[in-house]
Scaffold this motif. Structure first.
Motif, PDB file in Angstrom:
ATOM      1  N   LEU A  33     -27.064  23.135  60.239  1.00 57.76           N
ATOM      2  CA  LEU A  33     -26.639  22.663  61.561  1.00 57.76           C
ATOM      3  C   LEU A  33     -27.035  21.209  61.798  1.00 57.76           C
ATOM      4  CD1 LEU A  33     -27.643  25.782  63.692  1.00 57.76           C
ATOM      5  CD2 LEU A  33     -25.368  25.209  62.798  1.00 57.76           C
ATOM      6  N   PHE A  34     -27.879  20.650  60.937  1.00 58.58           N
ATOM      7  CA  PHE A  34     -28.373  19.286  61.053  1.00 58.58           C
ATOM      8  C   PHE A  34     -27.659  18.382  60.045  1.00 58.58           C
ATOM      9  CE2 PHE A  34     -31.716  21.837  62.846  1.00 58.58           C
ATOM     10  CZ  PHE A  34     -32.345  21.039  63.787  1.00 58.58           C
ATOM     11  N   THR A  35     -27.599  17.086  60.353  1.00 53.29           N
ATOM     12  CA  THR A  35     -27.140  16.120  59.367  1.00 53.29           C
ATOM     13  C   THR A  35     -28.153  16.075  58.229  1.00 53.29           C
ATOM     14  OG1 THR A  35     -28.248  14.284  60.504  1.00 53.29           O
ATOM     15  CG2 THR A  35     -25.932  14.697  61.097  1.00 53.29           C
ATOM     16  N   ASP A  36     -27.777  15.464  57.112  1.00 53.09           N
ATOM     17  CA  ASP A  36     -28.680  15.410  55.956  1.00 53.09           C
ATOM     18  C   ASP A  36     -30.021  14.777  56.298  1.00 53.09           C
ATOM     19  OD1 ASP A  36     -26.768  16.640  54.382  1.00 53.09           O
ATOM     20  OD2 ASP A  36     -26.036  14.760  53.523  1.00 53.09           O
ATOM     21  N   ASP A  37     -30.008  13.798  57.184  1.00 54.70           N
ATOM     22  CA  ASP A  37     -31.249  13.134  57.592  1.00 54.70           C
ATOM     23  C   ASP A  37     -31.672  13.561  58.997  1.00 54.70           C
ATOM     24  OD1 ASP A  37     -29.190  11.897  58.953  1.00 54.70           O
ATOM     25  OD2 ASP A  37     -29.935   9.859  58.645  1.00 54.70           O
ATOM     26  N   GLY A  38     -31.222  14.750  59.414  1.00 50.78           N
ATOM     27  CA  GLY A  38     -31.482  15.250  60.763  1.00 50.78           C
ATOM     28  C   GLY A  38     -32.961  15.322  61.090  1.00 50.78           C
ATOM     29  N   CYS A  39     -33.239  15.244  62.388  1.00 54.95           N
ATOM     30  CA  CYS A  39     -34.617  15.210  62.860  1.00 54.95           C
ATOM     31  C   CYS A  39     -34.793  16.186  64.022  1.00 54.95           C
ATOM     32  CB  CYS A  39     -34.957  13.796  63.315  1.00 54.95           C
ATOM     33  SG  CYS A  39     -36.624  13.618  63.984  1.00 54.95           S
ATOM     34  N   PHE A  40     -35.857  16.974  63.973  1.00 54.59           N
ATOM     35  CA  PHE A  40     -36.248  17.857  65.069  1.00 54.59           C
ATOM     36  C   PHE A  40     -37.650  17.438  65.480  1.00 54.59           C
ATOM     37  CE2 PHE A  40     -38.057  22.158  66.332  1.00 54.59           C
ATOM     38  CZ  PHE A  40     -37.549  22.093  67.620  1.00 54.59           C
ATOM     39  N   ASP A  41     -37.786  17.022  66.732  1.00 55.98           N
ATOM     40  CA  ASP A  41     -39.056  16.487  67.225  1.00 55.98           C
ATOM     41  C   ASP A  41     -39.510  17.320  68.416  1.00 55.98           C
ATOM     42  OD1 ASP A  41     -41.220  14.714  67.667  1.00 55.98           O
ATOM     43  OD2 ASP A  41     -40.017  13.519  69.047  1.00 55.98           O
ATOM     44  N   ILE A  42     -40.686  17.919  68.314  1.00 52.44           N
ATOM     45  CA  ILE A  42     -41.333  18.547  69.462  1.00 52.44           C
ATOM     46  C   ILE A  42     -42.398  17.551  69.890  1.00 52.44           C
ATOM     47  CG2 ILE A  42     -42.637  20.500  70.363  1.00 52.44           C
ATOM     48  CD1 ILE A  42     -41.418  22.201  68.112  1.00 52.44           C
ATOM     49  N   GLY A  44     -45.270  15.392  70.822  1.00 50.00           N
ATOM     50  CA  GLY A  44     -46.708  15.608  70.808  1.00 50.00           C
ATOM     51  C   GLY A  44     -47.181  16.703  69.873  1.00 50.00           C
ATOM     52  N   GLN A  45     -46.251  17.377  69.167  1.00 51.93           N
ATOM     53  CA  GLN A  45     -46.664  18.477  68.290  1.00 51.93           C
ATOM     54  C   GLN A  45     -46.238  18.302  66.838  1.00 51.93           C
ATOM     55  OE1 GLN A  45     -45.951  22.418  69.752  1.00 51.93           O
ATOM     56  NE2 GLN A  45     -46.429  21.846  71.842  1.00 51.93           N
ATOM     57  N   MET A  46     -44.949  18.038  66.616  1.00 47.01           N
ATOM     58  CA  MET A  46     -44.482  17.899  65.236  1.00 47.01           C
ATOM     59  C   MET A  46     -43.138  17.201  65.199  1.00 47.01           C
ATOM     60  SD  MET A  46     -42.846  21.507  63.930  1.00 47.01           S
ATOM     61  CE  MET A  46     -43.968  22.665  64.650  1.00 47.01           C
ATOM     62  N   THR A  47     -42.878  16.556  64.080  1.00 46.36           N
ATOM     63  CA  THR A  47     -41.575  15.976  63.794  1.00 46.36           C
ATOM     64  C   THR A  47     -41.169  16.423  62.403  1.00 46.36           C
ATOM     65  OG1 THR A  47     -42.021  14.046  65.177  1.00 46.36           O
ATOM     66  CG2 THR A  47     -40.259  13.833  63.559  1.00 46.36           C
ATOM     67  N   LEU A  48     -40.005  17.025  62.311  1.00 44.16           N
ATOM     68  CA  LEU A  48     -39.454  17.451  61.032  1.00 44.16           C
ATOM     69  C   LEU A  48     -38.219  16.608  60.757  1.00 44.16           C
ATOM     70  CD1 LEU A  48     -39.636  21.304  61.653  1.00 44.16           C
ATOM     71  CD2 LEU A  48     -41.311  19.883  60.452  1.00 44.16           C
ATOM     72  N   ARG A  49     -38.139  16.033  59.564  1.00 43.17           N
ATOM     73  CA  ARG A  49     -37.023  15.150  59.233  1.00 43.17           C
ATOM     74  C   ARG A  49     -36.482  15.517  57.857  1.00 43.17           C
ATOM     75  NH1 ARG A  49     -36.466  10.732  62.006  1.00 43.17           N
ATOM     76  NH2 ARG A  49     -38.691  10.569  62.384  1.00 43.17           N
ATOM     77  N   GLY A  50     -35.188  15.709  57.781  1.00 37.78           N
ATOM     78  CA  GLY A  50     -34.539  16.024  56.514  1.00 37.78           C
ATOM     79  C   GLY A  50     -34.601  17.505  56.203  1.00 37.78           C
ATOM     80  N   GLU A  52     -35.562  19.353  53.678  1.00 38.07           N
ATOM     81  CA  GLU A  52     -36.767  19.985  53.116  1.00 38.07           C
ATOM     82  C   GLU A  52     -37.770  20.344  54.207  1.00 38.07           C
ATOM     83  OE1 GLU A  52     -40.315  18.920  49.993  1.00 38.07           O
ATOM     84  OE2 GLU A  52     -38.327  18.079  49.619  1.00 38.07           O
ATOM     85  N   GLN A  53     -38.040  19.421  55.125  1.00 41.00           N
ATOM     86  CA  GLN A  53     -38.992  19.706  56.200  1.00 41.00           C
ATOM     87  C   GLN A  53     -38.409  20.706  57.195  1.00 41.00           C
ATOM     88  OE1 GLN A  53     -40.394  16.074  57.987  1.00 41.00           O
ATOM     89  NE2 GLN A  53     -41.506  15.451  56.149  1.00 41.00           N
ATOM     90  N   LEU A  54     -37.143  20.553  57.544  1.00 42.95           N
ATOM     91  CA  LEU A  54     -36.514  21.469  58.504  1.00 42.95           C
ATOM     92  C   LEU A  54     -36.500  22.909  57.992  1.00 42.95           C
ATOM     93  CD1 LEU A  54     -33.503  19.224  59.547  1.00 42.95           C
ATOM     94  CD2 LEU A  54     -35.356  19.964  61.061  1.00 42.95           C
ATOM     95  N   ALA A  55     -36.334  23.085  56.701  1.00 45.07           N
ATOM     96  CA  ALA A  55     -36.208  24.423  56.120  1.00 45.07           C
ATOM     97  C   ALA A  55     -37.428  25.303  56.372  1.00 45.07           C
ATOM     98  CB  ALA A  55     -35.935  24.321  54.626  1.00 45.07           C
TER      99      ALA A  55
END
Length: 133
Positions: A33-42, A44-50, A52-55
């Motif tokens: 559901l994310f682009t190849d370089d997609g980013c999910f940021d909570i 003050g808690q965590m940032t997941l990018r790409g 591998e991290q999103l998985a």
């Protein structure tokens, strides 16, 4: 410049799938559901990018919740972005804990930038700002 009704329906479907996939531990589908370089940021808690991290996110949630947390994304506002392949989203996010009778676990304001690639809307960046303590 605006978004078509079809684009809007596709975006609502994207967020429904986001909730269903993350709650079911379907990591590959959730990451798609994310682009190849997609980013999910909570904030003050965590940032997941790409990918591998999103998985790792669905498995982490399943481990912490015993598979019994449920996500809901509501009040989705969809605005056209700076080009016809960009959409700007505002939404509300609720996570309930069904280990504890469905009690609200967290509430977030979501801000997102989506990009249409290969005919599909994908999350380029999703920021969750937690409300309360």
């Amino acid at each position: 410049m605006g978004l078509s009704v079809e684009d809007r329906l596709d975006i609502y479907d994207l967020f429904a799938r986001y909730c269903q996939y993350v709650d079911a531990g379907r990591a590959a589908e959730w990451v798609a559901l994310f682009t190849d370089d997609g980013c999910f940021d909570i904030v003050g808690q965590m940032t997941l990018r790409g990918a591998e991290q999103l998985a790792g996110m669905p498995a982490m949630l399943a481990e912490n919740s015993g598979g019994k947390w449920r996500h809901q994304i509501t009040d989705i506002m969809i605005d056209a972005g700076t080009s016809e392949d960009v959409a700007i989203i505002g939404a509300s996010g609720l996570v309930t804990d069904w280990n504890n009778g469905g009690r609200a676990l967290m509430f977030s304001n979501y801000d997102a930038t989506l990009r249409k690639t290969g005919g599909r809307w994908k999350i380029e960046k999703l920021t969750a700002t937690m409300m309360g303590g």
